[in-house]
Design a protein around this motif. Structure first.
Motif, PDB file in Angstrom:
ATOM      1  N   ARG A  19       0.850  -1.153  -0.124  1.00 51.28           N
ATOM      2  CA  ARG A  19       0.013   0.101   0.093  1.00 51.28           C
ATOM      3  C   ARG A  19       0.799   1.350   0.109  1.00 51.28           C
ATOM      4  N   GLY A  20       1.961   0.938   0.179  1.00 50.66           N
ATOM      5  CA  GLY A  20       3.029   2.287   0.264  1.00 50.66           C
ATOM      6  C   GLY A  20       3.710   2.700  -0.650  1.00 50.66           C
ATOM      7  N   ILE A  21       4.452   3.595  -0.671  1.00 48.72           N
ATOM      8  CA  ILE A  21       5.329   4.429  -1.814  1.00 48.72           C
ATOM      9  C   ILE A  21       6.678   4.668  -1.283  1.00 48.72           C
ATOM     10  N   HIS A  22       7.748   4.505  -1.816  1.00 48.88           N
ATOM     11  CA  HIS A  22       9.035   4.792  -1.568  1.00 48.88           C
ATOM     12  C   HIS A  22       9.607   5.942  -2.474  1.00 48.88           C
ATOM     13  N   VAL A  23      10.261   6.786  -2.116  1.00 50.52           N
ATOM     14  CA  VAL A  23      10.831   7.983  -2.691  1.00 50.52           C
ATOM     15  C   VAL A  23      12.302   7.862  -2.634  1.00 50.52           C
ATOM     16  N   PHE A  24      13.342   8.092  -3.402  1.00 49.16           N
ATOM     17  CA  PHE A  24      14.584   7.851  -3.298  1.00 49.16           C
ATOM     18  C   PHE A  24      15.256   9.183  -3.898  1.00 49.16           C
ATOM     19  N   SER A  25      16.348   9.608  -3.445  1.00 50.10           N
ATOM     20  CA  SER A  25      16.984  10.598  -3.914  1.00 50.10           C
ATOM     21  C   SER A  25      18.552  10.350  -4.048  1.00 50.10           C
ATOM     22  N   ARG A  26      19.311  10.405  -5.125  1.00 49.00           N
ATOM     23  CA  ARG A  26      20.743  10.397  -5.166  1.00 49.00           C
ATOM     24  C   ARG A  26      21.098  11.475  -4.258  1.00 49.00           C
ATOM     25  N   ILE A  27      22.367  11.479  -3.330  1.00 52.95           N
ATOM     26  CA  ILE A  27      23.071  12.568  -2.863  1.00 52.95           C
ATOM     27  C   ILE A  27      24.534  12.285  -2.763  1.00 52.95           C
ATOM     28  N   ARG A  28      25.377  13.030  -2.493  1.00 50.71           N
ATOM     29  CA  ARG A  28      26.654  12.993  -2.469  1.00 50.71           C
ATOM     30  C   ARG A  28      27.061  12.389  -1.251  1.00 50.71           C
ATOM     31  N   PRO A  29      27.879  11.411  -1.448  1.00 48.25           N
ATOM     32  CA  PRO A  29      28.231  10.596  -0.001  1.00 48.25           C
ATOM     33  C   PRO A  29      29.092  11.565   0.847  1.00 48.25           C
ATOM     34  N   GLY A  45      22.281  15.282  -5.461  1.00 46.73           N
ATOM     35  CA  GLY A  45      22.079  16.528  -4.816  1.00 46.73           C
ATOM     36  C   GLY A  45      22.852  16.376  -3.543  1.00 46.73           C
ATOM     37  N   GLY A  46      22.685  17.429  -2.746  1.00 46.68           N
ATOM     38  CA  GLY A  46      23.141  17.670  -1.374  1.00 46.68           C
ATOM     39  C   GLY A  46      22.221  17.880  -0.211  1.00 46.68           C
ATOM     40  N   LEU A  47      22.647  17.830   0.868  1.00 47.38           N
ATOM     41  CA  LEU A  47      21.522  17.787   2.114  1.00 47.38           C
ATOM     42  C   LEU A  47      21.478  19.223   2.699  1.00 47.38           C
ATOM     43  N   GLU A  48      22.386  20.165   2.230  1.00 51.61           N
ATOM     44  CA  GLU A  48      22.646  21.662   2.838  1.00 51.61           C
ATOM     45  C   GLU A  48      21.179  22.147   3.531  1.00 51.61           C
ATOM     46  N   THR A  49      20.417  22.244   2.288  1.00 56.29           N
ATOM     47  CA  THR A  49      18.888  22.852   2.687  1.00 56.29           C
ATOM     48  C   THR A  49      18.308  22.223   3.535  1.00 56.29           C
ATOM     49  N   ALA A  50      18.314  20.865   3.631  1.00 56.68           N
ATOM     50  CA  ALA A  50      17.496  20.103   4.556  1.00 56.68           C
ATOM     51  C   ALA A  50      18.112  20.006   5.772  1.00 56.68           C
ATOM     52  N   LEU A  51      19.482  20.028   5.810  1.00 55.03           N
ATOM     53  CA  LEU A  51      19.897  20.105   7.249  1.00 55.03           C
ATOM     54  C   LEU A  51      19.999  21.691   7.755  1.00 55.03           C
ATOM     55  N   ASP A  52      19.983  22.575   7.121  1.00 56.37           N
ATOM     56  CA  ASP A  52      19.509  24.106   7.420  1.00 56.37           C
ATOM     57  C   ASP A  52      17.974  24.062   8.217  1.00 56.37           C
ATOM     58  N   TRP A  53      17.086  23.152   7.594  1.00 59.18           N
ATOM     59  CA  TRP A  53      15.694  23.245   7.905  1.00 59.18           C
ATOM     60  C   TRP A  53      15.711  22.495   9.525  1.00 59.18           C
TER      61      TRP A  53
END
Length: 350
Positions: free
Chosen positions: A179-189, A296-304
């Motif tokens: 019943r669910g959905i998975h959403v993945f994003s590539r990020i820099r390691p 992509g990167g996590l800069e914005t999400a980590l600022d949040w």
């Protein structure tokens, strides 16, 4: 096939074909549609190329159903004994600090070998073995709670798409096979598991803020209500979800199918199973073929996350119960069982 009881399959390999033994191909794995072990193996041969693209160089847990979907499944987090010498491994560290040599796919033959071992689901870590402590994939698991369904998950996924865009991340959706959905994003390691989990928490909070009646990040089931849970703990170390193209242990032999944002509103989980997916792949190709090009990167999400902590008093959230206590984690106590102040406590505070 050589006989009803066994066969030797020729699988393309980097140094020429490899022979992989298939045992008991006529054994029924899914009684409802009558799907056999041989059909599951042939399914994995048909989708080996895109599946290997998903799994290559990743430590991968195997969810095995040696007695079929009606039997008791189990996870292999370490390479099973008796593996051929061409099956490679990756060293991983569990939350306990213990390590293991995990199955690490590098070529098609190992997928067929695993399928012959009763594997339905491939559960890859969000890392490559070159750096098994720094994820290169951010994952968001949309888990419909009782009273909600796949249609609700699709509505929450649409808002998640918007939030990922705002975070500078490209999201790639797939059905879970249920019943669910998975959403993945590539990020820099460049970030460890804790930072990636914090980024997922921040993203999930923004989705829940925009859809408070439909989405929740509440870890405790008693607080979730009839909403879709954004399971941020799937980003914790050693937590995995079934890969795209994996067969799920469900009566219909459904498949966790990669889709596009454009097609997601019109699909249903039952559209994709062991018998339908090979034809869809042959006709339309891999909907996630360009995923590795969108990093992509996590800069914005980590600022949040930092802003939530600073401005809203929202810090870390509970880890799963089997994890050691983590720095900054709140009490891991179900709210209804949390100690309430007594009259003496209140008097002392006056």
């Amino acid at each position: 096939m050589a006989s009803k009881n066994a066969a030797v399959l020729s699988i393309p390999g980097p140094d020429g074909p490899r022979e992989v033994r298939l045992t008991s191909p006529d054994k029924v794995y899914f009684p409802e549609p009558g799907i056999t072990k041989g059909e599951v193996v042939e399914y994995y041969r048909a989708v080996a190329e895109p599946l290997l693209g998903v799994l290559r160089e990743r430590p991968t847990n195997l969810k095995r159903y040696p007695d079929g979907v009606e039997g008791e499944p189990f996870y292999s987090k370490r390479l099973p004994k008796g593996a051929p010498d061409y099956v490679e491994t990756a060293k991983v560290t569990f939350p306990s600090g213990r390590t293991a040599d995990a199955f690490c796919p590098t070529e098609q033959a190992v997928l067929v070998w695993a399928a012959n071992m009763g594997t339905f689901d491939f559960h890859p870590w969000p890392v490559r073995r070159a750096d098994a402590d720094r994820p290169d994939e951010l994952r968001v698991d949309l888990d419909p709670q009782p009273g909600t369904d796949f249609a609700d998950a699709k509505k929450v996924a649409a808002v998640l798409h918007e939030v990922l865009d705002e975070a500078g991340l490209v999201g790639w959706p797939k059905t879970s096979g249920g019943r669910g959905i998975h959403v993945f994003s590539r990020i820099r390691p460049e970030w460890d598991f804790v930072a990636v989990r914090h980024a997922v928490i921040a993203i999930a909070r923004r989705v829940a803020d925009r859809l408070p009646e439909r989405a929740t990040v509440d870890w405790w089931k008693e607080q979730r209500g009839e909403r879709v849970f954004l399971d941020y703990n799937q980003a914790a170390r050693d937590r995995t979800v079934a890969s795209a193209w994996s067969v799920r242990g469900r009566p219909r032999a459904t498949v966790s199918m990669p889709v596009t944002w454009e097609t997601l509103p019109d699909v249903e989980p039952e559209d994709f199973d062991v018998r339908t997916v090979p034809g869809l792949y042959a006709e339309h190709g891999d909907p996630h073929a360009a995923m590795d090009e969108a990093v992509g990167g996590l800069e914005t999400a980590l600022d949040w996350y930092a802003a939530d902590e600073r401005d809203r008093g929202l810090g870390d959230m509970p880890y799963p119960p089997e994890y050691p206590k983590m720095p900054g984690e709140p009490m891991r106590v179900q709210p209804s069982r949390a100690r309430r102040p007594t009259s003496g406590d209140m008097s002392a505070g006056r």
